[in-house]
Scaffold this active site. Structure first.
Site, PDB file in Angstrom:
ATOM      1  N   GLU A  53       0.817  -1.211   0.000  1.00 17.48           N
ATOM      2  CA  GLU A  53       0.000   0.000   0.000  1.00 17.48           C
ATOM      3  C   GLU A  53       0.854   1.265   0.000  1.00 17.48           C
ATOM      4  OE1 GLU A  53      -2.971   0.345  -0.709  1.00 17.48           O
ATOM      5  OE2 GLU A  53      -3.654  -1.718  -0.577  1.00 17.48           O
ATOM      6  N   TYR A  99      -6.309   7.089   3.400  1.00 15.05           N
ATOM      7  CA  TYR A  99      -6.469   5.991   2.448  1.00 15.05           C
ATOM      8  C   TYR A  99      -5.773   4.720   2.927  1.00 15.05           C
ATOM      9  CZ  TYR A  99      -5.371   2.660  -1.024  1.00 15.05           C
ATOM     10  OH  TYR A  99      -5.197   1.451  -1.629  1.00 15.05           O
ATOM     11  N   ASP A 159      -9.767   6.030  -2.788  1.00 15.94           N
ATOM     12  CA  ASP A 159      -8.543   6.445  -3.475  1.00 15.94           C
ATOM     13  C   ASP A 159      -8.948   7.132  -4.777  1.00 15.94           C
ATOM     14  OD1 ASP A 159      -9.402   4.376  -5.102  1.00 15.94           O
ATOM     15  OD2 ASP A 159      -7.356   3.834  -5.659  1.00 15.94           O
ATOM     16  N   CYS A 194     -12.435   1.864 -15.971  1.00 18.07           N
ATOM     17  CA  CYS A 194     -12.889   3.258 -15.827  1.00 18.07           C
ATOM     18  C   CYS A 194     -11.690   4.168 -15.601  1.00 18.07           C
ATOM     19  CB  CYS A 194     -13.869   3.347 -14.651  1.00 18.07           C
ATOM     20  SG  CYS A 194     -14.821   4.878 -14.580  1.00 18.07           S
ATOM     21  N   CYS A 209     -15.632   1.984 -21.762  1.00 17.40           N
ATOM     22  CA  CYS A 209     -17.024   1.831 -21.329  1.00 17.40           C
ATOM     23  C   CYS A 209     -17.684   0.592 -21.934  1.00 17.40           C
ATOM     24  CB  CYS A 209     -17.816   3.087 -21.656  1.00 17.40           C
ATOM     25  SG  CYS A 209     -17.208   4.571 -20.792  1.00 17.40           S
ATOM     26  N   CYS A 251     -17.356  -2.195 -19.593  1.00 23.91           N
ATOM     27  CA  CYS A 251     -17.697  -1.899 -18.200  1.00 23.91           C
ATOM     28  C   CYS A 251     -18.949  -2.641 -17.739  1.00 23.91           C
ATOM     29  CB  CYS A 251     -17.907  -0.405 -18.018  1.00 23.91           C
ATOM     30  SG  CYS A 251     -18.332   0.049 -16.316  1.00 23.91           S
ATOM     31  N   CYS A 290     -24.481   3.611 -15.368  1.00 23.31           N
ATOM     32  CA  CYS A 290     -23.575   4.737 -15.115  1.00 23.31           C
ATOM     33  C   CYS A 290     -24.204   6.071 -15.522  1.00 23.31           C
ATOM     34  CB  CYS A 290     -22.279   4.519 -15.891  1.00 23.31           C
ATOM     35  SG  CYS A 290     -21.122   5.903 -15.780  1.00 23.31           S
TER      36      CYS A 290
END
Length: 300
Positions: free
Chosen positions: A41, A124, A142, A197, A204, A207, A213
DNA sequence: CACCCGTGGCT
DNA sequence: TAGCCAAGGGT
């Protein structure tokens, strides 16, 4: 602007997509330790996966536990950081390992609050480690999550330059009630932002929530909000600091000032950068105008 | 809150 | 090609 998609619909679509599309990353495997997740992370802050993975593997092999890293010098952490960028993260990771060793019996603390108290851990990272390593039900926000929710829920191409209250509420309200599901939801939402995305050219057509969306349904209107701040590079202190540190990383013996002077003709800037690197604890000045990566255990 | 902090690949 | 951008944090 909202399409009226229910949270359950979104959960189902995104989780099903993740089950088949997720990348097989080492820090996502069941056998990865909390320490491995913690290190990943921090390395992933502002740094793409492809560049992190080889360095992460090297770190895990060399320092499999917090105590292993804490027992080594901060300079070795900076050297092993390589070219991941923002090298102060290596220093903070080392300091976090020391804190874990001193205050947490050599383990990664399991709660969001305890994680937040560690150097290099902000909102985060605390949420991410708490949920990915320990299964705590948190709200992970994030840049990927912000962009996906801006599009899917709010109908805007990009999120605002900095997170708004409303945005965090939207994210929190979408977190599944069940902790285990919430954990997968967070990583899945981030993965969707990273693979489909994306900021530049969203795919798209691939997606799983395109029909739900708000941005897609509205015809993908262009972003109207405040411009994002560009990052200057040529001639900046960051560039020179990077060059100075690269020279020190490459040498296993102290580097004379004369060698560093060749990196810039601007003496004012050179001294300013060298001083700031020393102040940050990334560089240790020695007698005789020589410099090296920090060997002492007390760097910030 | 605005600004600073690396690096390199992609459009 | 020159920006744009990336699993942010600290001050």
């Amino acid at each position: 602007m909202n399409t009226g998609a229910s949270p359950e619909q979104l959960h189902h679509r995104v989780l099903d997509w993740y089950a088949v599309a997720a990348r097989d990353l080492p820090w996502r495997r069941p056998d990865c330790t909390p320490w491995g997740i913690f290190v990943s992370e921090v390395m992933l802050q502002q740094t793409p996966v492809v560049r992190v993975e080889p360095v992460w593997r090297e770190w895990m092999s060399r320092w499999p536990t917090p105590a292993d890293l804490a027992a080594d010098s901060p300079g070795e952490a900076v050297r092993a950081w390589g070219r991941l960028g923002y090298p102060r993260r290596a220093l903070r990771l080392h300091a976090a390992a020391v804190a874990m060793t001193d205050r947490h019996a050599g383990t990664v603390p399991a709660t969001e609050a305890e994680l937040l108290a560690l150097p290099g851990v902000g909102t985060y990272t605390a949420a991410a480690v708490a949920t990915f390593a320990f299964g705590e039900r948190t709200t992970v926000v994030d840049t990927n999550v912000r962009r996906v929710l801006a599009r899917v829920v709010t109908g805007q191409e990009y999120a605002a330059p900095s997170p708004t209250r409303a945005e965090l509420t939207v994210a929190a309200d979408l977190v599944p009630a069940d902790a285990a599901t919430a954990r997968t939801w967070s990583v899945a939402l981030m993965e969707l932002g990273a693979l489909v995305c994306s900021a530049r050219s969203p795919r798209c057509s691939a997606c799983p929530v395109a029909d739900l969306c708000a941005w897609q349904v509205a015809g993908r209107p262009a972003y109207r909000g405040p411009a994002r701040k560009g990052q200057a590079w040529e001639g900046t202190d960051r560039q020179l600091r990077g060059a100075l540190l690269a020279a020190l990383r490459a040498s296993h013996t102290p580097v004379p000032r004369s060698a560093l002077e060749s990196l810039s003709d601007n003496e004012i800037q050179r001294e300013r950068c060298l001083d700031s690197l020393v102040a940050d604890g990334l560089v240790e000045p020695l007698a005789g105008g020589r410099y090296r990566l920090p060997a002492s255990r007390e760097a910030s």
